[in-house]
Design an enzyme around this catalytic site. Sequence first.
Site, PDB file in Angstrom:
ATOM      1  N   HIS A 196      20.168  43.049  -1.217  1.00 47.90           N
ATOM      2  CA  HIS A 196      19.804  43.522   0.122  1.00 47.90           C
ATOM      3  C   HIS A 196      21.036  44.045   0.838  1.00 47.90           C
ATOM      4  CE1 HIS A 196      21.484  39.586   0.943  1.00 47.90           C
ATOM      5  NE2 HIS A 196      21.579  39.898   2.225  1.00 47.90           N
ATOM      6  N   ASP A 219      22.474  43.875   4.881  1.00 50.57           N
ATOM      7  CA  ASP A 219      22.167  42.989   6.004  1.00 50.57           C
ATOM      8  C   ASP A 219      21.487  43.688   7.174  1.00 50.57           C
ATOM      9  OD1 ASP A 219      23.102  40.661   4.847  1.00 50.57           O
ATOM     10  OD2 ASP A 219      25.165  41.091   5.442  1.00 50.57           O
ATOM     11  N   HIS A 273      24.237  43.502  -1.596  1.00 54.20           N
ATOM     12  CA  HIS A 273      24.833  42.299  -2.173  1.00 54.20           C
ATOM     13  C   HIS A 273      23.759  41.296  -2.557  1.00 54.20           C
ATOM     14  CE1 HIS A 273      24.629  41.678   2.178  1.00 54.20           C
ATOM     15  NE2 HIS A 273      24.552  40.367   1.946  1.00 54.20           N
ATOM     16  N   ARG A 294      29.554  33.562   8.662  1.00 59.34           N
ATOM     17  CA  ARG A 294      29.368  35.021   8.605  1.00 59.34           C
ATOM     18  C   ARG A 294      29.269  35.628   9.999  1.00 59.34           C
ATOM     19  NH1 ARG A 294      24.036  37.921   6.384  1.00 59.34           N
ATOM     20  NH2 ARG A 294      23.762  38.558   8.544  1.00 59.34           N
TER      21      ARG A 294
HETATM   22  C1  SIN Z   1      24.455  36.881   2.675  1.00 55.65           C
HETATM   23  O1  SIN Z   1      23.579  37.529   2.111  1.00 55.65           O
HETATM   24  O2  SIN Z   1      24.892  37.181   3.787  1.00 55.65           O
HETATM   25  C2  SIN Z   1      25.041  35.659   1.993  1.00 55.65           C
HETATM   26  C3  SIN Z   1      25.801  36.013   0.790  1.00 55.65           C
HETATM   27  C4  SIN Z   1      26.399  34.805   0.126  1.00 55.65           C
HETATM   28  O3  SIN Z   1      26.206  33.672   0.570  1.00 55.65           O
HETATM   29  O4  SIN Z   1      27.088  34.980  -0.872  1.00 55.65           O
END
Ligand code: SIN
Length: 296
Positions: free
Chosen positions: A107, A109, A260, A275
């Site tokens: 995905h 973000d 990612h 994050r």
């Molecule tokens: C995310 O998708 O923001 C998390 C990615 C992760 O925890 O590696």
Amino acid sequence: MAQDFEVRRLGPSFFAEVVGIDCSRGLEAADFERLKAAHLEHGVLVLRNQMLSPEQHIAFSRRFGSLLVHSMSQFNLAGHPEILLVSNDKHPDGRPVGIADAGRYWHTDMSYRSEPALGSMLYARAIPSEGGDTSFCDMTAAYEALEPAMQQRLEGLRAVHYFSARWEREARQGLRPPQTQEERDRNPPVSHPMVRTHPETGRRALYAGGFTIGIEGMPDAEAVELLDWVERWATQSRFVHRHAWRLHDVVFWDNRCAMHLASNYPETMRRHMHRTTIAGDAPYCRPQPAEAAVSA
Ligand code: SIN
């Protein structure tokens, strides 16, 4: 004082490591411009050995734009709602501290917003000794490697992105609490072009991924098949770099040109990440300049 940092490419066509930078100190304008240029060039940067308080993490992230607050507010850091907790820690009463299984699908973000995220900065405060890697794919390289006919087909299409469809899928498996109606209403479905022009580099990239539920004007079965095809295409190993975390890495990715995917890790091990998410613009696809006529 200027910082003497190095940028080294690690991935096949993108993804670089930055060593020798200290993001807890205010970066001078020239250092900031160099870092920003590296981010635009490589799409994803890992900044090694960062010691950041939540305030410093927020201040550094804000250099790149205003910050978005995640709509599932119970998973934001108390006192610092700009920080989303991606964590398998539990409160003393057993409630999850953060989203433990965030991003276990390809995905980009907050693509479910009309103005999705420019970038995200994930800071590793505790990592498991095995598993828990994050993979990234280069959506610019994936677009550029397409046959021209497929580029043209995708250029005219808009995919529909819907946060609750994804959240509820996980909730049905018992992985997350179900959303309230109010939480569902915060993010109604939106559509975005499947090929987007990067507003800063001008390069085109594929834009789809885990929050998509269909394609405007296309029957569902055909849309699902095409969305699956695009994901399989973009996530071929030639476009992917898998990041094995080191403690105190900050990974800063550009959601406008990279997807990612987070990997599993043993439940008995702790993984605790902070994050921040930087606000971006509404995606668009700029027509390519007409090719100059070649005179005989
Ligand atoms: C995310 O998708 O923001 C998390 C990615 C992760 O925890 O590696």
